[in-house]
Design a protein around this motif. Structure first.
Motif, PDB file in Angstrom:
ATOM      1  N   MET A 150       0.850  -1.195   0.000  1.00 17.99           N
ATOM      2  CA  MET A 150       0.000   0.000   0.000  1.00 17.99           C
ATOM      3  C   MET A 150       0.883   1.241   0.000  1.00 17.99           C
ATOM      4  SD  MET A 150      -2.973   1.093   2.717  1.00 17.99           S
ATOM      5  CE  MET A 150      -3.891   2.604   2.490  1.00 17.99           C
ATOM      6  N   PRO A 151       0.685   2.163  -0.982  1.00 18.71           N
ATOM      7  CA  PRO A 151       1.551   3.359  -1.043  1.00 18.71           C
ATOM      8  C   PRO A 151       1.324   4.268   0.149  1.00 18.71           C
ATOM      9  CG  PRO A 151      -0.280   3.535  -2.601  1.00 18.71           C
ATOM     10  CD  PRO A 151      -0.328   2.138  -2.070  1.00 18.71           C
ATOM     11  N   LYS A 152       2.373   4.978   0.503  1.00 16.68           N
ATOM     12  CA  LYS A 152       2.271   5.913   1.626  1.00 16.68           C
ATOM     13  C   LYS A 152       1.448   7.142   1.228  1.00 16.68           C
ATOM     14  CE  LYS A 152       6.702   4.823   3.843  1.00 16.68           C
ATOM     15  NZ  LYS A 152       7.962   5.416   4.352  1.00 16.68           N
ATOM     16  N   ARG A 153       0.793   7.722   2.219  1.00 15.57           N
ATOM     17  CA  ARG A 153       0.076   8.970   1.999  1.00 15.57           C
ATOM     18  C   ARG A 153       1.083  10.114   1.903  1.00 15.57           C
ATOM     19  NH1 ARG A 153      -5.184   9.485   3.659  1.00 15.57           N
ATOM     20  NH2 ARG A 153      -4.734  11.430   4.764  1.00 15.57           N
ATOM     21  N   VAL A 175      -1.857  15.016  -3.363  1.00 15.89           N
ATOM     22  CA  VAL A 175      -1.489  15.387  -2.005  1.00 15.89           C
ATOM     23  C   VAL A 175      -2.650  14.985  -1.106  1.00 15.89           C
ATOM     24  CG1 VAL A 175      -0.910  17.264  -0.440  1.00 15.89           C
ATOM     25  CG2 VAL A 175      -0.043  17.296  -2.783  1.00 15.89           C
ATOM     26  N   ASP A 176      -2.398  14.006  -0.233  1.00 16.62           N
ATOM     27  CA  ASP A 176      -3.487  13.504   0.614  1.00 16.62           C
ATOM     28  C   ASP A 176      -3.868  14.496   1.707  1.00 16.62           C
ATOM     29  OD1 ASP A 176      -3.903  10.562  -0.280  1.00 16.62           O
ATOM     30  OD2 ASP A 176      -1.730  10.766  -0.113  1.00 16.62           O
ATOM     31  N   ARG A 177      -2.862  15.201   2.232  1.00 13.85           N
ATOM     32  CA  ARG A 177      -3.175  16.141   3.314  1.00 13.85           C
ATOM     33  C   ARG A 177      -2.227  17.329   3.236  1.00 13.85           C
ATOM     34  NH1 ARG A 177      -2.533  12.973   7.261  1.00 13.85           N
ATOM     35  NH2 ARG A 177      -0.692  13.757   8.371  1.00 13.85           N
ATOM     36  N   LEU A 178      -2.740  18.493   3.509  1.00 19.24           N
ATOM     37  CA  LEU A 178      -1.936  19.716   3.545  1.00 19.24           C
ATOM     38  C   LEU A 178      -2.075  20.353   4.915  1.00 19.24           C
ATOM     39  CD1 LEU A 178      -0.351  22.162   2.464  1.00 19.24           C
ATOM     40  CD2 LEU A 178      -2.504  23.040   1.522  1.00 19.24           C
ATOM     41  N   PRO A 199     -10.609  17.420  -4.661  1.00 17.52           N
ATOM     42  CA  PRO A 199     -11.487  17.128  -3.511  1.00 17.52           C
ATOM     43  C   PRO A 199     -10.900  16.094  -2.556  1.00 17.52           C
ATOM     44  CG  PRO A 199     -12.685  17.064  -5.604  1.00 17.52           C
ATOM     45  CD  PRO A 199     -11.241  17.135  -5.954  1.00 17.52           C
ATOM     46  N   GLN A 200      -9.979  15.255  -3.044  1.00 17.49           N
ATOM     47  CA  GLN A 200      -9.414  14.208  -2.169  1.00 17.49           C
ATOM     48  C   GLN A 200      -8.398  14.771  -1.170  1.00 17.49           C
ATOM     49  OE1 GLN A 200      -9.185  14.437  -5.534  1.00 17.49           O
ATOM     50  NE2 GLN A 200      -9.168  12.401  -6.516  1.00 17.49           N
ATOM     51  N   THR A 201      -7.961  16.008  -1.381  1.00 17.74           N
ATOM     52  CA  THR A 201      -6.938  16.591  -0.501  1.00 17.74           C
ATOM     53  C   THR A 201      -7.591  17.201   0.736  1.00 17.74           C
ATOM     54  OG1 THR A 201      -5.488  17.093  -2.375  1.00 17.74           O
ATOM     55  CG2 THR A 201      -5.082  18.271  -0.314  1.00 17.74           C
ATOM     56  N   GLU A 202      -7.166  16.708   1.905  1.00 18.09           N
ATOM     57  CA  GLU A 202      -7.629  17.282   3.173  1.00 18.09           C
ATOM     58  C   GLU A 202      -6.713  18.440   3.558  1.00 18.09           C
ATOM     59  OE1 GLU A 202      -7.099  14.691   6.466  1.00 18.09           O
ATOM     60  OE2 GLU A 202      -7.982  16.078   7.933  1.00 18.09           O
ATOM     61  N   VAL A 203      -7.306  19.600   3.824  1.00 20.37           N
ATOM     62  CA  VAL A 203      -6.515  20.767   4.213  1.00 20.37           C
ATOM     63  C   VAL A 203      -6.795  21.085   5.675  1.00 20.37           C
ATOM     64  CG1 VAL A 203      -5.945  23.173   3.755  1.00 20.37           C
ATOM     65  CG2 VAL A 203      -6.623  21.675   1.868  1.00 20.37           C
ATOM     66  N   ARG A 204      -5.726  21.146   6.454  1.00 22.19           N
ATOM     67  CA  ARG A 204      -5.844  21.510   7.865  1.00 22.19           C
ATOM     68  C   ARG A 204      -5.209  22.880   8.054  1.00 22.19           C
ATOM     69  NH1 ARG A 204      -3.752  16.023  10.995  1.00 22.19           N
ATOM     70  NH2 ARG A 204      -5.392  14.593  10.261  1.00 22.19           N
ATOM     71  N   LEU A 205      -5.981  23.807   8.545  1.00 23.79           N
ATOM     72  CA  LEU A 205      -5.454  25.147   8.812  1.00 23.79           C
ATOM     73  C   LEU A 205      -4.774  25.161  10.182  1.00 23.79           C
ATOM     74  CD1 LEU A 205      -8.304  27.480   7.472  1.00 23.79           C
ATOM     75  CD2 LEU A 205      -6.127  26.879   6.391  1.00 23.79           C
ATOM     76  N   VAL A 206      -3.534  25.640  10.207  1.00 24.86           N
ATOM     77  CA  VAL A 206      -2.754  25.684  11.454  1.00 24.86           C
ATOM     78  C   VAL A 206      -2.380  27.135  11.727  1.00 24.86           C
ATOM     79  CG1 VAL A 206      -0.719  24.849  12.672  1.00 24.86           C
ATOM     80  CG2 VAL A 206      -1.805  23.405  10.918  1.00 24.86           C
ATOM     81  N   PRO A 207      -3.113  27.821  12.609  1.00 24.09           N
ATOM     82  CA  PRO A 207      -2.756  29.220  12.906  1.00 24.09           C
ATOM     83  C   PRO A 207      -1.401  29.284  13.603  1.00 24.09           C
ATOM     84  CG  PRO A 207      -4.483  28.439  14.386  1.00 24.09           C
ATOM     85  CD  PRO A 207      -4.301  27.373  13.360  1.00 24.09           C
ATOM     86  N   MET A 208      -0.526  30.129  13.112  1.00 24.73           N
ATOM     87  CA  MET A 208       0.822  30.270  13.651  1.00 24.73           C
ATOM     88  C   MET A 208       0.993  31.726  14.071  1.00 24.73           C
ATOM     89  SD  MET A 208       3.449  28.249  14.228  1.00 24.73           S
ATOM     90  CE  MET A 208       2.921  26.874  13.222  1.00 24.73           C
ATOM     91  N   PHE A 213       3.709  12.480  13.866  1.00 25.78           N
ATOM     92  CA  PHE A 213       4.357  11.973  12.662  1.00 25.78           C
ATOM     93  C   PHE A 213       4.288  10.437  12.622  1.00 25.78           C
ATOM     94  CE2 PHE A 213       6.599  16.081  13.110  1.00 25.78           C
ATOM     95  CZ  PHE A 213       6.373  16.587  11.837  1.00 25.78           C
ATOM     96  N   ASP A 214       4.079   9.893  11.437  1.00 22.40           N
ATOM     97  CA  ASP A 214       4.036   8.444  11.229  1.00 22.40           C
ATOM     98  C   ASP A 214       4.793   8.121   9.937  1.00 22.40           C
ATOM     99  OD1 ASP A 214       3.523   5.769  11.167  1.00 22.40           O
ATOM    100  OD2 ASP A 214       1.357   5.935  10.855  1.00 22.40           O
ATOM    101  N   PRO A 215       6.125   8.122   9.958  1.00 19.90           N
ATOM    102  CA  PRO A 215       6.915   7.935   8.729  1.00 19.90           C
ATOM    103  C   PRO A 215       6.679   6.610   8.031  1.00 19.90           C
ATOM    104  CG  PRO A 215       8.280   8.760  10.532  1.00 19.90           C
ATOM    105  CD  PRO A 215       6.978   8.344  11.126  1.00 19.90           C
ATOM    106  N   ASP A 216       6.197   5.584   8.759  1.00 18.81           N
ATOM    107  CA  ASP A 216       5.944   4.296   8.116  1.00 18.81           C
ATOM    108  C   ASP A 216       4.747   4.357   7.178  1.00 18.81           C
ATOM    109  OD1 ASP A 216       6.846   2.398  11.074  1.00 18.81           O
ATOM    110  OD2 ASP A 216       8.051   3.051   9.381  1.00 18.81           O
ATOM    111  N   ALA A 217       3.814   5.255   7.455  1.00 14.73           N
ATOM    112  CA  ALA A 217       2.589   5.324   6.659  1.00 14.73           C
ATOM    113  C   ALA A 217       2.499   6.574   5.798  1.00 14.73           C
ATOM    114  CB  ALA A 217       1.367   5.239   7.576  1.00 14.73           C
ATOM    115  N   GLU A 218       3.340   7.582   6.088  1.00 14.05           N
ATOM    116  CA  GLU A 218       3.199   8.853   5.401  1.00 14.05           C
ATOM    117  C   GLU A 218       4.566   9.405   4.982  1.00 14.05           C
ATOM    118  OE1 GLU A 218      -0.838  10.528   7.633  1.00 14.05           O
ATOM    119  OE2 GLU A 218       1.126  11.244   8.282  1.00 14.05           O
TER     120      GLU A 218
END
Length: 532
Positions: free
Chosen positions: A1-4, A41-44, A68-77, A101-106
């Motif tokens: 299974m390819p990594k995200r 890009v699975d997640r931003l 539409p498949q890309t999940e975007v998470r807004l991170v206020p900095m 972080f999960d380097p084995d899956a992403e």
């Protein structure tokens, strides 16, 4: 299974901006990454200043329209000054330390095209130091502005093995790592602190074998686990910590336990067994008391360490396991090699990073901080605050640091002692009466150390009467005292540390055992002869 694929980057307040339909006519770096036909890009994780909330939400909507498949998470900095390096780095560092972080899956791509130059530099440093386990992503616009042309992107994988001074760039991170290896105990012994500082550098930079020697109870197993947890926190390993006491491995079952076996390979082998070396794949294998391994197991281990491959018992095909070996022993393996009980080639392979942990009696200044740490831990287990009164603590430390305190079990003895005091303390207060009773208990426990001691060696018999009488009285007294220390020590290294405890801090190269061996040889004596 390819990594995200996960992208991390700042919102570009200028490059990503644009209103109305015309915004699609310009190249916007963050949006463009969602427009590549050959890339999902699975997640931003989109970092942005709260002042640009509206633009951030617009970018989220635009990405949703093209991918539409890309999940975007807004991170206020939130930073008061986006050009203040310390402030920006601190905010990013705090976010990274809590990110799952999960380097084995992403796979993590860190976008450094947008954001201020300070923000880009901070992201670069976090990737370089492996606080972010990913690669850098650089994007560029197309040569001609054409609607829908996403431009091009380049991945930059930093070769961290070329940099030997990364830890010096992050002094606070290194201090945190040292504190972690010492379990938060503010140790004062200079030699021990220097030893832990080097172990920290080796732990985060190397996957080569590490050899920990020292008396029983000196903390070899605990330190090995802390090294593993430090590497795990840096995303340098993904496997488990597997601990094996080689002294418990006996007979035919030893090889099976370590290397596994095939079904039917011997009587009782009713099913395949993976073995502990394979259980440590991708992680750390701690072999305590490695000097107890048999000759066959030593040969099999050497192949496994060098080639990362080995044959399970009864198997005709090799299996693989990529583990880091940490070995522990209370023996001087150099003497074991000389006596033919330990393979010279295996010793050479595991001796690249060798460290000797001092016993508790060799670190009297560290008794007080360790006492406080153990008392706090005992109180947490008992679910009540436990404290010494001033007189009781002074009396306990005076005994603990005296010549009457043998600490033959090292930190195990101290831990057991503090646990007893904490358990018996009425209302959580340890008074002088409890301390006096505990001191009597320790004296009784250590009486066997005195009872088991053999009579002092007759130096005239060992050397020969003529040679003994030819020595000056000064040399006789000195040699007799050295022989007595050897007789009371568990190993040549232990005796060397006790004899040269003060001058060892002034020498660049510390090899107490060799120094003692040469002294004994000058008089025609050897360690085995004195201990016989």
């Amino acid at each position: 299974m390819p990594k995200r694929k996960v992208m991390i980057g700042f919102l570009g307040s200028q490059l990503d901006s644009g209103q109305g339909a015309g915004r699609w006519e310009k190249w916007r770096p963050t949006v463009s990454m969602a427009q590549h036909d050959d890339l999902l890009v699975d997640r931003l994780e989109l970092l942005y200043a709260p002042a640009h909330q509206g633009l951030a939400e617009q970018v989220v909507r635009d990405i949703a329209s093209v991918s539409p498949q890309t999940e975007v998470r807004l991170v206020p900095m939130g930073t008061r000054d986006p050009w203040d390096f310390g402030e920006v780095y601190g905010a990013l560092y705090d976010w990274v330390r809590t990110y799952p972080f999960d380097p084995d899956a992403e796979d993590y791509w860190v976008h450094i095209t947008t954001g201020t130059h300070v923000g880009q530099i901070c992201l670069f440093l976090l990737v370089e130091s492996r606080f972010i386990p990913g690669v850098l992503l650089q994007t560029a616009p197309p040569k001609r502005q054409v609607r829908g042309d996403a431009g091009k992107y380049t991945l930059i994988d930093l070769d961290l093995s070329r940099y030997d001074d990364l830890a010096r760039r992050f002094e606070q991170a290194q201090a945190d790592a040292l504190n972690f290896l010492k379990s938060g105990i503010a140790t004062l012994n200079p030699a021990f602190n220097a030893l832990i500082a080097e172990i920290e550098r080796v732990a985060v930079r190397s996957r080569a074998p590490v050899l920990l020697t020292g008396p029983t109870g000196a903390g070899k197993s605990h330190l090995a686990r802390r090294m593993y947890e430090l590497k795990k926190a840096r995303h340098q390993i993904s496997g488990d910590f597997v601990e094996v006491n080689c002294a418990t491995l006996r007979g035919d079952g030893a090889a099976s336990t370590l290397f596994g076996h095939k079904k039917g390979s011997f009587t009782g082998a009713a099913a395949d067994r993976a073995g502990l070396l394979r259980a440590a794949d991708g992680g750390v294998l701690f072999l305590d008391e490695i000097g107890e391994l048999g000759a066959d197991e030593q040969a099999m281990l050497l192949k496994a360490v060098e080639e990362k491959r080995f044959f399970p018992v009864g198997a005709d095909r090799e299996v693989a396991s990529d583990f880091q070996l940490v070995a522990g022993t209370n023996r001087d393996l150099r003497l074991e090699v000389a006596a033919g009980r330990f393979r010279e080639d295996l010793f050479a392979r595991i001796n690249l990073w060798a460290y000797t942990l001092p016993g508790l009696a060799e670190r009297p200044e560290d008794l007080a901080p360790n006492l406080d740490h153990l008392l706090q831990r005992a109180g947490a287990e008992l679910k009540q605050a436990v404290r010494f009164n001033a007189e009781a603590k002074a009396r306990y430390l005076a005994f603990a640091q005296s010549a009457d305190a043998h600490w033959s079990g090292n930190f195990r003895d101290l831990s057991a002692s503090i646990t007893r005091l904490a358990t018996l303390a009425e209302g959580g207060r340890i008074d002088t009466e409890l301390v006096d009773a505990e001191i009597q208990r320790l004296r009784w426990m250590w009486q066997r150390d005195v009872a088991d001691t053999a009579p002092a060696p007759d130096m005239a018999t060992l050397l020969g009467e003529d040679r003994w009488q030819a020595l000056d009285l000064f040399d006789q007294l000195q040699l007799q005292a050295v022989a007595e220390v050897c007789r009371q020590s568990s190993s040549l290294s232990d005796a060397g540390r006790r004899l040269f405890n003060q001058s060892r801090d002034k020498r660049q190269v510390v090899n107490d055992a060799d120094r003692l061996r040469k002294y004994l040889l000058k008089h025609g004596l050897g360690w085995e002869l004195l201990r016989a």
